[in-house]
Design an enzyme around this catalytic site. Sequence first.
Site, PDB file in Angstrom:
ATOM      1  N   LYS A  14     -42.062 -18.787  73.293  1.00  0.00           N
ATOM      2  CA  LYS A  14     -42.627 -18.660  71.938  1.00  0.00           C
ATOM      3  C   LYS A  14     -41.542 -18.741  70.862  1.00  0.00           C
ATOM      4  CE  LYS A  14     -44.475 -14.613  72.699  1.00  0.00           C
ATOM      5  NZ  LYS A  14     -43.878 -14.381  74.041  1.00  0.00           N
ATOM      6  N   ARG A  89     -50.469  -7.890  69.566  1.00  0.00           N
ATOM      7  CA  ARG A  89     -50.167  -7.700  70.979  1.00  0.00           C
ATOM      8  C   ARG A  89     -51.200  -6.825  71.664  1.00  0.00           C
ATOM      9  NH1 ARG A  89     -44.511  -8.998  71.058  1.00  0.00           N
ATOM     10  NH2 ARG A  89     -43.450  -8.739  73.003  1.00  0.00           N
ATOM     11  N   ARG A 128     -31.823 -15.791  79.855  1.00  0.00           N
ATOM     12  CA  ARG A 128     -31.806 -15.932  78.388  1.00  0.00           C
ATOM     13  C   ARG A 128     -30.561 -15.315  77.753  1.00  0.00           C
ATOM     14  NH1 ARG A 128     -37.076 -14.259  75.192  1.00  0.00           N
ATOM     15  NH2 ARG A 128     -36.902 -12.373  76.435  1.00  0.00           N
ATOM     16  N   ARG A 162     -30.193  -9.833  75.472  1.00  0.00           N
ATOM     17  CA  ARG A 162     -31.036  -8.750  74.968  1.00  0.00           C
ATOM     18  C   ARG A 162     -31.006  -7.552  75.919  1.00  0.00           C
ATOM     19  NH1 ARG A 162     -36.718 -11.310  73.172  1.00  0.00           N
ATOM     20  NH2 ARG A 162     -37.379  -9.286  73.952  1.00  0.00           N
ATOM     21  N   ARG A 173     -42.702  -5.025  80.777  1.00  0.00           N
ATOM     22  CA  ARG A 173     -43.165  -5.906  79.684  1.00  0.00           C
ATOM     23  C   ARG A 173     -44.263  -6.847  80.189  1.00  0.00           C
ATOM     24  NH1 ARG A 173     -37.634  -8.167  78.211  1.00  0.00           N
ATOM     25  NH2 ARG A 173     -38.674  -9.601  76.782  1.00  0.00           N
TER      26      ARG A 173
END
Length: 222
Positions: A14, A89, A128, A162, A173
Amino acid sequence: MINVIFLGPPGSGKGTQAAMLATELKIPTISTGEVLRKEVELGSEIGKLAKSYMTSGGLVPDEIVVGIIKNRIVQDDCQNGFILDGFPRNMNQAVVLDLMLESLNKEIGVVFNFEVGEDVLIKRIAGRFSCKKCGAVYNNYFKQPKKEGVCDNCGSDQFESRADDNESTVKNRLKVYHDSTSELIGYYEKKNLLCSIDAIKSVPLVFGGLIDAVSKISSKTK
Ligand code: ADP
Ligand code: AMP
């Protein structure tokens, strides 16, 4: 002028696509995750409240994220459209957003639902990293900077990962996504706003799909 929602599990791409679409359409991206990470870094009141939820991979209380969106979408740069990345969310956030938009005489033009299998999500999240200076997002497996150790976008050699991209937080998550967020797919489907995106494809192919969909919607509303 189009207001867009990006819906999808963590790691589905996203943020990557939001940055590209925002540049193409000249509209801002509002990423609640980004805003919250900045608040945590600043050590603000919001940051202090949000930190423990983010560390565990849970959802930050609705009042906080709704407040962020409420303040942001009335700003001048959002009046020609915006991309919501990571909001809403859960069902309550979606209903509150509808009321908020109605009171501002605005509406959502399309909800892109990013679809990717869980095995790929885990690999994308594990790989990531991003540029510390400009935030450009990269991946150890899928998207290295063109020149090793140098950001394509700003030339910086400083990168970071992160804090919540670790194995146990990721599991939570993904659970939170299935338990609270995925029901929004049906919610927006009923409103005839849902556009499914096969987000397993390469970054340019996914982007092409988004552009095609946006141009179809824009030509219908003209
Ligand atoms: P999200 O914002 O949904 O959490 P990101 O945009 O941060 O996801 O993407 C997660 C990771 O996957 C990043 O490291 C990014 O570089 C990589 N990525 C994004 N889109 C793709 C894609 N289509 N193919 C392969 N890797 C991707
Ligand atoms: P993201 O950058 O979208 O992956 O979000 C990172 C973290 O920020 C999430 O795991 C949540 O803890 C928090 N967060 C982001 N957006 C929301 C939201 N709309 N509602 C509640 N928490 C959020």
